[in-house]
Design a protein around this motif. Structure first.
Motif, PDB file in Angstrom:
ATOM      1  N   LEU A  95      48.174  17.634  18.759  1.00 49.07           N
ATOM      2  CA  LEU A  95      48.597  18.209  20.034  1.00 49.07           C
ATOM      3  C   LEU A  95      48.534  17.133  21.119  1.00 49.07           C
ATOM      4  O   LEU A  95      47.632  16.297  21.127  1.00 49.07           O
ATOM      5  CB  LEU A  95      47.694  19.385  20.410  1.00 49.07           C
ATOM      6  CG  LEU A  95      47.621  20.545  19.415  1.00 49.07           C
ATOM      7  CD1 LEU A  95      46.630  21.589  19.903  1.00 49.07           C
ATOM      8  CD2 LEU A  95      48.992  21.172  19.222  1.00 49.07           C
ATOM      9  N   TYR A  96      49.480  17.204  22.065  1.00 48.20           N
ATOM     10  CA  TYR A  96      49.574  16.205  23.114  1.00 48.20           C
ATOM     11  C   TYR A  96      49.540  16.895  24.471  1.00 48.20           C
ATOM     12  O   TYR A  96      50.481  17.609  24.842  1.00 48.20           O
ATOM     13  CB  TYR A  96      50.854  15.379  22.923  1.00 48.20           C
ATOM     14  CG  TYR A  96      50.891  14.788  21.546  1.00 48.20           C
ATOM     15  CD1 TYR A  96      50.176  13.626  21.258  1.00 48.20           C
ATOM     16  CD2 TYR A  96      51.575  15.433  20.523  1.00 48.20           C
ATOM     17  CE1 TYR A  96      50.162  13.110  19.978  1.00 48.20           C
ATOM     18  CE2 TYR A  96      51.568  14.917  19.237  1.00 48.20           C
ATOM     19  CZ  TYR A  96      50.859  13.754  18.966  1.00 48.20           C
ATOM     20  OH  TYR A  96      50.838  13.255  17.693  1.00 48.20           O
ATOM     21  N   ALA A 102      49.451  21.994  26.075  1.00 49.73           N
ATOM     22  CA  ALA A 102      49.796  20.910  25.149  1.00 49.73           C
ATOM     23  C   ALA A 102      51.082  21.245  24.415  1.00 49.73           C
ATOM     24  O   ALA A 102      51.540  22.395  24.399  1.00 49.73           O
ATOM     25  CB  ALA A 102      48.653  20.682  24.154  1.00 49.73           C
ATOM     26  N   GLN A 103      51.676  20.206  23.789  1.00 51.21           N
ATOM     27  CA  GLN A 103      52.916  20.400  23.054  1.00 51.21           C
ATOM     28  C   GLN A 103      52.903  19.573  21.783  1.00 51.21           C
ATOM     29  O   GLN A 103      52.126  18.628  21.638  1.00 51.21           O
ATOM     30  CB  GLN A 103      54.110  19.995  23.917  1.00 51.21           C
ATOM     31  CG  GLN A 103      54.163  18.498  24.215  1.00 51.21           C
ATOM     32  CD  GLN A 103      55.374  18.106  25.032  1.00 51.21           C
ATOM     33  OE1 GLN A 103      56.248  18.914  25.294  1.00 51.21           O
ATOM     34  NE2 GLN A 103      55.435  16.846  25.436  1.00 51.21           N
ATOM     35  N   ASN A 104      53.778  19.932  20.863  1.00 49.70           N
ATOM     36  CA  ASN A 104      54.138  19.089  19.710  1.00 49.70           C
ATOM     37  C   ASN A 104      55.511  19.532  19.238  1.00 49.70           C
ATOM     38  O   ASN A 104      56.196  20.291  19.931  1.00 49.70           O
ATOM     39  CB  ASN A 104      53.076  19.136  18.608  1.00 49.70           C
ATOM     40  CG  ASN A 104      52.936  20.517  17.975  1.00 49.70           C
ATOM     41  OD1 ASN A 104      53.756  21.409  18.190  1.00 49.70           O
ATOM     42  ND2 ASN A 104      51.896  20.689  17.194  1.00 49.70           N
ATOM     43  N   TYR A 123      51.418  25.020  23.432  1.00 51.72           N
ATOM     44  CA  TYR A 123      50.102  25.563  23.142  1.00 51.72           C
ATOM     45  C   TYR A 123      49.283  25.678  24.415  1.00 51.72           C
ATOM     46  O   TYR A 123      49.393  24.853  25.325  1.00 51.72           O
ATOM     47  CB  TYR A 123      49.341  24.658  22.163  1.00 51.72           C
ATOM     48  CG  TYR A 123      49.998  24.510  20.812  1.00 51.72           C
ATOM     49  CD1 TYR A 123      49.550  25.225  19.715  1.00 51.72           C
ATOM     50  CD2 TYR A 123      51.078  23.642  20.635  1.00 51.72           C
ATOM     51  CE1 TYR A 123      50.147  25.090  18.478  1.00 51.72           C
ATOM     52  CE2 TYR A 123      51.683  23.494  19.404  1.00 51.72           C
ATOM     53  CZ  TYR A 123      51.217  24.220  18.328  1.00 51.72           C
ATOM     54  OH  TYR A 123      51.817  24.087  17.103  1.00 51.72           O
ATOM     55  N   LEU A 167      40.689  17.508  22.709  1.00 54.84           N
ATOM     56  CA  LEU A 167      41.563  18.023  21.654  1.00 54.84           C
ATOM     57  C   LEU A 167      41.327  17.314  20.328  1.00 54.84           C
ATOM     58  O   LEU A 167      41.343  17.932  19.260  1.00 54.84           O
ATOM     59  CB  LEU A 167      43.032  17.889  22.066  1.00 54.84           C
ATOM     60  CG  LEU A 167      43.485  18.744  23.243  1.00 54.84           C
ATOM     61  CD1 LEU A 167      44.978  18.558  23.492  1.00 54.84           C
ATOM     62  CD2 LEU A 167      43.166  20.214  23.022  1.00 54.84           C
ATOM     63  N   ARG A 226      40.039  19.346  17.029  1.00 55.31           N
ATOM     64  CA  ARG A 226      40.854  19.427  15.818  1.00 55.31           C
ATOM     65  C   ARG A 226      40.040  19.132  14.570  1.00 55.31           C
ATOM     66  O   ARG A 226      40.398  19.553  13.466  1.00 55.31           O
ATOM     67  CB  ARG A 226      42.028  18.453  15.895  1.00 55.31           C
ATOM     68  CG  ARG A 226      43.148  18.869  16.834  1.00 55.31           C
ATOM     69  CD  ARG A 226      44.289  17.868  16.769  1.00 55.31           C
ATOM     70  NE  ARG A 226      44.811  17.749  15.414  1.00 55.31           N
ATOM     71  CZ  ARG A 226      45.249  16.611  14.889  1.00 55.31           C
ATOM     72  NH1 ARG A 226      45.197  15.493  15.586  1.00 55.31           N
ATOM     73  NH2 ARG A 226      45.724  16.594  13.668  1.00 55.31           N
ATOM     74  N   MET A 285      42.944  29.107  20.956  1.00 60.30           N
ATOM     75  CA  MET A 285      44.300  28.639  21.245  1.00 60.30           C
ATOM     76  C   MET A 285      45.323  29.729  20.960  1.00 60.30           C
ATOM     77  O   MET A 285      45.140  30.550  20.072  1.00 60.30           O
ATOM     78  CB  MET A 285      44.609  27.414  20.376  1.00 60.30           C
ATOM     79  CG  MET A 285      46.040  26.917  20.482  1.00 60.30           C
ATOM     80  SD  MET A 285      46.330  25.462  19.455  1.00 60.30           S
ATOM     81  CE  MET A 285      46.194  26.160  17.818  1.00 60.30           C
ATOM     82  N   GLN A 313      49.807  30.037  20.684  1.00 60.33           N
ATOM     83  CA  GLN A 313      50.978  29.178  20.490  1.00 60.33           C
ATOM     84  C   GLN A 313      52.259  29.923  20.838  1.00 60.33           C
ATOM     85  O   GLN A 313      52.420  31.097  20.486  1.00 60.33           O
ATOM     86  CB  GLN A 313      51.043  28.708  19.031  1.00 60.33           C
ATOM     87  CG  GLN A 313      52.326  27.940  18.694  1.00 60.33           C
ATOM     88  CD  GLN A 313      52.472  27.695  17.205  1.00 60.33           C
ATOM     89  OE1 GLN A 313      51.749  28.270  16.400  1.00 60.33           O
ATOM     90  NE2 GLN A 313      53.415  26.854  16.833  1.00 60.33           N
TER      91      GLN A 313
END
Length: 625
Positions: free
Chosen positions: A436-437, A449-451, A456, A589, A593, A608, A610
């Motif tokens: 996740l970024y 966050a995104q991927n 998310y 993060l 993880r 979390m 999504q």
């Protein structure tokens, strides 16, 4: 003349009925159990006005032989056991011989039965007396109709609840029977309205679909475990389907629905922190064991049992449930509001890692994201180091939109084989959280966050609480035996009953490092305590030990340490409304993880949610189906 007299049979049956026949549901239970013991493949139950007006149970079983039909209404008359040795190897649901005479003593009962080539017969019993006995059509099986229940016991009738309440209890009984015997076709009708119908195909999942519905069943997982003495199979629902009471937890022992608090606790232990406080899972477990290891002759209802190896069974059940969720990905997805039109199958992504060569081959012309470089962090050196190591292992941090290679299947029809195949499938989705970024923060509470699969939202407090919890839990698994000496002793005041209990368990407490010194009436001094006690929570931890002794008769040090870890993890976690820098979010993060169970905090709250690309595009009308 003596004052002690032998009660007549009619009065004895009425007294027995007070325990056996508590309400209409009790009648249904006893009659359906008799039908199941008669090797029936189809059982139909019809009730009117919640069972208070009439109850009819129809089966296609073996029927009752002509010479046994009148005897069946005698108290303690049964075909299930012959000698006292049979009492220790009971393989049937009924065996006490109390049901029919007890029911017939407080209602009007009509029995129609035919066995094999014998002639059919109809017998009517009212108030414990046979009033009619005539020939009937020779239909294989037995039909019993109960009318005017409690007509001669007005006090019991007065305290019956509403029709809907009694009907709810009847429905619960038949549901449990259907779950216990999926090989029997059950039907339940109330005032000509169908409430339940199962196919009798010996498919437990289909029965669960009829009882709980498609939405719950598609979130269920198959569980299986065995040992030298026990075999456990069944289905357990996802934590997201948890309910507010234990009535959705079904335990079947050798084909009999039972109520056993120890096994219920074992299931909850298997779910551990996946369940919020006050929530209970939907579970149906079938347990098979040697009848010699279980005593069902505990209560007239036959739902309470005593097990000779209960602790071993608890551990087996708990570990089996725990293993299922350790291998399952539990990321909740946020979906757009449902419409009345049927929804298409939703696609999900498989987050299995791909080798760099494969990624480069697929990456041409596609969008990529970059992981920002790590800077000085507010986290501890250990966490910052972990971030660095993690990023080195991940390579450059580039990734592309991957090909969708798995489809989230849904149950389309309870009558098709795919229902069983989906849940029985031995393959499970990866339990690993995808990379996740972080792109920002919402109200200083949620990390955004995104991927490549979507968007998310991560609860920063819950995420760090999970990180801290696993750290403290690991640390407390093998705690040192050192004690923390106190300059000023703690004073512990307890009740008189607790004093006796603590004195009786003094050796048990000393084994875990707690030494109590008597100091007057119902008072103890504590001059030292184990180092792993949460700072500032010493008295609370000791009080928990006392409560464990009261409940279980011993100190469950593992459970106490687990609660201590949860307490310390919550106090040390980032709070809401705390704004983080980019590098702090990245560090959090990365550490989160790596958790063994990253999906919930120690108290069962989700970490979390999504929004998939599909759902986002659907909300913006970029896709219309």
């Amino acid at each position: 003349m003596g004052r002690i007299v032998q009660l007549d049979e009619k009065l004895s049956n009425k007294i027995a009925a007070g325990e056996v026949v508590e309400r209409p549901a009790s009648v249904v239970k006893e009659l359906v159990e008799n039908a199941m013991d008669a090797n029936s493949s189809k059982i139909r139950v019809d009730v009117s006005e919640g069972g208070l007006s009439s109850i009819r149970v129809l089966d296609n079983g073996e029927g009752i032989l002509p010479e046994d039909r009148e005897t069946a209404f005698f108290r303690h008359a049964t075909s299930k056991i012959k000698t006292d040795r049979d009492l220790f190897r009971i393989g049937t649901l009924g065996f006490r011989g109390e049901a029919l005479p007890s029911i017939a003593s407080v209602a009007e009962v009509t029995l129609k039965t035919c066995a094999g080539e014998s002639e059919g017969e109809k017998i009517t019993v009212k108030g414990g007396q046979i009033t009619e006995r005539i020939t009937a059509p020779p239909r294989q099986g037995t039909e019993i109709v109960v009318r005017d229940l409690f007509y001669n016991t007005p006090a019991r009738l007065k305290y019956m609840r509403t029709v809907y309440t009694e009907l709810g209890h009847i429905s619960d009984v038949v549901n449990r029977m259907a779950l216990a015997r999926p090989d029997i076709a059950f039907e339940l009708w109330s005032d000509d309205r169908k409430m339940l119908k199962t196919a009798g195909h010996n498919d437990l999942l289909r029965v669960l679909n009829e009882v709980y519905g498609r939405a719950v069943v598609k979130e269920m997982k198959y569980v299986k475990a065995s040992s030298e003495d026990f075999q456990v199979t069944g289905y357990i629902a996802a934590p997201s389907e948890a309910r507010s009471n234990r009535s959705y937890m079904t335990t079947i022992l050798n084909g009999r629905y039972i109520k056993n608090p120890a096994l219920t606790k074992a299931v909850q232990t298997g779910y551990a922190t996946l369940l919020p406080v006050g929530r209970f899972p939907i579970v149906c477990l079938h347990i098979t064991m040697n009848p010699l290891l279980v005593d069902v002759n505990v209560h007239p209802s036959k739902m309470e049992v005593r097990l000779s190896k209960e602790r071993a069974l608890q551990e087996l059940v708990s570990e089996a449930v725990k293993e299922v969720w350790e291998n399952t990905r539990l990321i909740p997805e946020m979906s757009s509001p449902e419409k009345s039109t049927p929804k298409p199958e939703q696609m999900s992504l498989n987050f299995q890692e791909q080798n760099s060569a494969s990624v480069k081959k697929q990456a041409e012309g596609n969008q990529t994201y970059k992981v920002p470089k790590n800077k000085e962090s507010i986290f501890s050196p250990d966490v910052s180091k972990a971030v660095s190591n993690s990023k080195e292992n991940e390579g450059t941090g580039d990734f592309t939109r991957s090909q969708t290679d798995s489809i989230h299947s849904t149950i389309r029809d309870p009558e098709i084989e795919s229902v069983s195949e989906e849940v029985h499938s031995p393959t499970v989705e990866s339990a690993e959280i995808p990379a996740l970024y972080p792109i920002g923060q919402l109200h200083g509470t949620y990390i955004l966050a995104q991927n490549e699969s979507g968007f998310y939202m991560i609860d920063q407090h819950a995420a760090q609480e999970r990180i801290n919890y696993e750290y403290y839990a690991d640390k407390l698994k093998q705690p040192s035996n050192q004690l923390q000496e106190l300059l000023v002793p703690l004073t512990l005041e307890v009740t008189a009953s607790e004093t006796g209990m603590l004195n009786g368990n003094k050796e048990e407490l000393e084994k875990v490092g707690l030494f109590l010194e008597p100091f007057g009436t119902n008072t103890f001094l504590i001059r030292a305590y184990p180092e792993w006690f949460p700072p500032g929570e010493e008295k609370e931890t000791i009080q928990e030990m006392i409560e464990h002794i009261q409940k279980a008769g011993k100190v469950d040090i593992g459970l106490i340490r687990d609660e201590a870890a949860a307490m310390m993890s919550c106090k040390g976690a980032i709070k809401a409304n705390h704004y983080l820098r980019q590098e702090d979010m990245e560090a959090l993060l990365v550490e989160w993880r790596k958790c063994r169970n990253p999906y919930t905090c120690p108290h069962g709250r989700p970490v979390m949610v999504q929004y998939t690309i599909y759902e986002i595009e659907k909300m913006f009308k970029r896709v219309m189906n």
